[in-house]
Design a protein around this motif. Structure first.
Motif, PDB file in Angstrom:
ATOM      1  N   UNK A  50       6.239   1.380   7.548  1.00 34.12           N
ATOM      2  CA  UNK A  50       6.112   2.597   8.351  1.00 34.12           C
ATOM      3  C   UNK A  50       4.739   3.234   8.204  1.00 34.12           C
ATOM      4  N   UNK A  51       4.218   3.241   6.977  1.00 34.44           N
ATOM      5  CA  UNK A  51       2.946   3.905   6.704  1.00 34.44           C
ATOM      6  C   UNK A  51       1.758   2.947   6.656  1.00 34.44           C
ATOM      7  N   UNK A  52       2.015   1.706   6.241  1.00 32.69           N
ATOM      8  CA  UNK A  52       0.920   0.763   6.026  1.00 32.69           C
ATOM      9  C   UNK A  52       0.226   1.054   4.708  1.00 32.69           C
ATOM     10  N   UNK A  53       0.272   0.101   3.794  1.00 33.38           N
ATOM     11  CA  UNK A  53      -0.398   0.271   2.506  1.00 33.38           C
ATOM     12  C   UNK A  53      -1.740  -0.454   2.510  1.00 33.38           C
ATOM     13  N   UNK A  54      -2.816   0.210   2.080  1.00 41.14           N
ATOM     14  CA  UNK A  54      -4.123  -0.446   2.055  1.00 41.14           C
ATOM     15  C   UNK A  54      -4.116  -1.662   1.141  1.00 41.14           C
ATOM     16  N   UNK A  55      -4.808  -2.697   1.577  1.00 36.60           N
ATOM     17  CA  UNK A  55      -4.906  -3.963   0.850  1.00 36.60           C
ATOM     18  C   UNK A  55      -3.584  -4.714   0.761  1.00 36.60           C
ATOM     19  N   UNK A  76      16.747  -0.404   5.352  1.00 41.71           N
ATOM     20  CA  UNK A  76      16.324   0.642   4.438  1.00 41.71           C
ATOM     21  C   UNK A  76      14.831   0.459   4.176  1.00 41.71           C
ATOM     22  N   UNK A  77      14.158   1.575   3.929  1.00 40.27           N
ATOM     23  CA  UNK A  77      12.719   1.545   3.683  1.00 40.27           C
ATOM     24  C   UNK A  77      12.433   2.199   2.335  1.00 40.27           C
ATOM     25  N   UNK A  78      12.464   1.419   1.265  1.00 35.84           N
ATOM     26  CA  UNK A  78      12.179   1.993  -0.050  1.00 35.84           C
ATOM     27  C   UNK A  78      10.680   2.240  -0.241  1.00 35.84           C
ATOM     28  N   UNK A  79      10.368   3.223  -1.067  1.00 28.97           N
ATOM     29  CA  UNK A  79       9.019   3.333  -1.607  1.00 28.97           C
ATOM     30  C   UNK A  79       8.953   2.394  -2.810  1.00 28.97           C
ATOM     31  N   UNK A  86      12.685   7.131  -0.614  1.00 28.21           N
ATOM     32  CA  UNK A  86      11.268   7.155  -0.919  1.00 28.21           C
ATOM     33  C   UNK A  86      10.816   8.287  -1.835  1.00 28.21           C
ATOM     34  N   UNK A  87      11.745   9.020  -2.401  1.00 32.16           N
ATOM     35  CA  UNK A  87      11.353  10.138  -3.235  1.00 32.16           C
ATOM     36  C   UNK A  87      10.580  11.205  -2.480  1.00 32.16           C
ATOM     37  N   UNK A  88      10.801  11.247  -1.167  1.00 31.09           N
ATOM     38  CA  UNK A  88      10.153  12.255  -0.334  1.00 31.09           C
ATOM     39  C   UNK A  88       8.876  11.805   0.338  1.00 31.09           C
ATOM     40  N   UNK A  89       8.520  10.515   0.184  1.00 29.51           N
ATOM     41  CA  UNK A  89       7.243  10.040   0.743  1.00 29.51           C
ATOM     42  C   UNK A  89       7.245  10.018   2.262  1.00 29.51           C
ATOM     43  N   UNK A  90       8.397   9.784   2.880  1.00 29.31           N
ATOM     44  CA  UNK A  90       8.458   9.547   4.313  1.00 29.31           C
ATOM     45  C   UNK A  90       7.751  10.646   5.104  1.00 29.31           C
ATOM     46  N   UNK A  91       6.966  10.244   6.076  1.00 29.45           N
ATOM     47  CA  UNK A  91       6.268  11.203   6.933  1.00 29.45           C
ATOM     48  C   UNK A  91       6.842  11.230   8.345  1.00 29.45           C
ATOM     49  N   UNK A  92       7.694  10.291   8.686  1.00 27.77           N
ATOM     50  CA  UNK A  92       8.365  10.304   9.993  1.00 27.77           C
ATOM     51  C   UNK A  92       9.599   9.436   9.933  1.00 27.77           C
TER      52      UNK A  92
END
Length: 224
Positions: A122-127, A159-162, A218-224
């Motif tokens: 959802x967010x894309x992680x760098x590298x 599901x989308x875990x952090x 996600x411990x609150x990480x989700x932005x959308x």
């Protein structure tokens, strides 16, 4: 008895999910490539998956937890072979398992599929461009399959875990791990047991009006 099949079941989220489902009286069958599971299976091998499906018989719950992270590298430094390797497991393997076991669920009029995506999708992680893209694909295929199967009694959710404390993340570079952990408002990584609890709910009769959805853990990480 309800029967579940869990890929990547030898460790991490897969093993935790199997243990949690067994607490509910579900017959949980684990498959993995590395051993330490009920059935050794390469989910990217169409013939092997089809043969396993024939031996196993009816499966009511499919949890697609098998996955690989791939290289920690800038996009321009990645190779086509690396892309194919990760996509083959994370995306095509998930599709292969669904093709093998969803038709039987449809025939019986009840089934639950949970695909393990990631906040990276959802967010894309760098590298981690390959991993991020593969998990975005898992989200897309979940939404598509959920709509296709919406009137069959078979629910397909993701599901989308952090970051979760699993063996898979032991190979993630400390710098990348620190960055993605810093994005979590709770300021900690998740536990496999916490994710398994969400999966147990999604694979139960308690969920009846949700399909093609993505549940963040996600411990609150989700932005959308």
């Amino acid at each position: 008895m309800t029967r579940a099949l869990i890929t990547g079941g030898a460790s991490g989220l897969g093993a935790a999910t199997a243990a949690r489902l067994r607490q509910d009286g579900v017959e949980a069958i684990t498959v993995d490539l590395a051993g330490g599971c009920d059935i050794v299976l390469d989910i990217t091998d169409d013939e092997a998956v089809a043969a396993a499906a024939g031996r196993l018989g009816p499966i009511d719950i499919l949890v697609n937890s098998a996955g690989i992270v791939g290289p920690n590298a800038p996009l321009v430094k990645t190779t086509t072979a690396q892309w194919k390797s990760v996509l083959d497991v994370n995306v095509v393997g998930t599709v292969t398992m669904m093709r093998a076991f969803v038709p039987g669920m449809v025939e019986r009029g009840w089934g639950r599929v949970v695909n393990i995506a990631s906040m990276a999708g959802k967010d894309g992680n760098p590298n981690l461009s390959i991993y991020s893209a593969s998990k975005a694909a898992v989200i897309g295929l979940t939404k598509s399959a959920g709509k296709e199967l919406a009137t069959t009694g078979v629910l397909v959710n993701a599901i989308a875990p952090a970051v979760i404390a699993t063996p898979m993340n032991e190979d993630t570079s400390p710098g990348v791990l620190a960055h993605i952990t810093s994005l979590i408002p709770m300021k900690r990584v998740g536990r496999a047991e916490e994710v398994a609890e969400l999966i147990a709910w999604l694979t139960s009769d308690k969920v009846t009006f949700s399909t093609g959805a993505v549940y963040d853990i996600s411990g609150g990480r989700a932005t959308y």
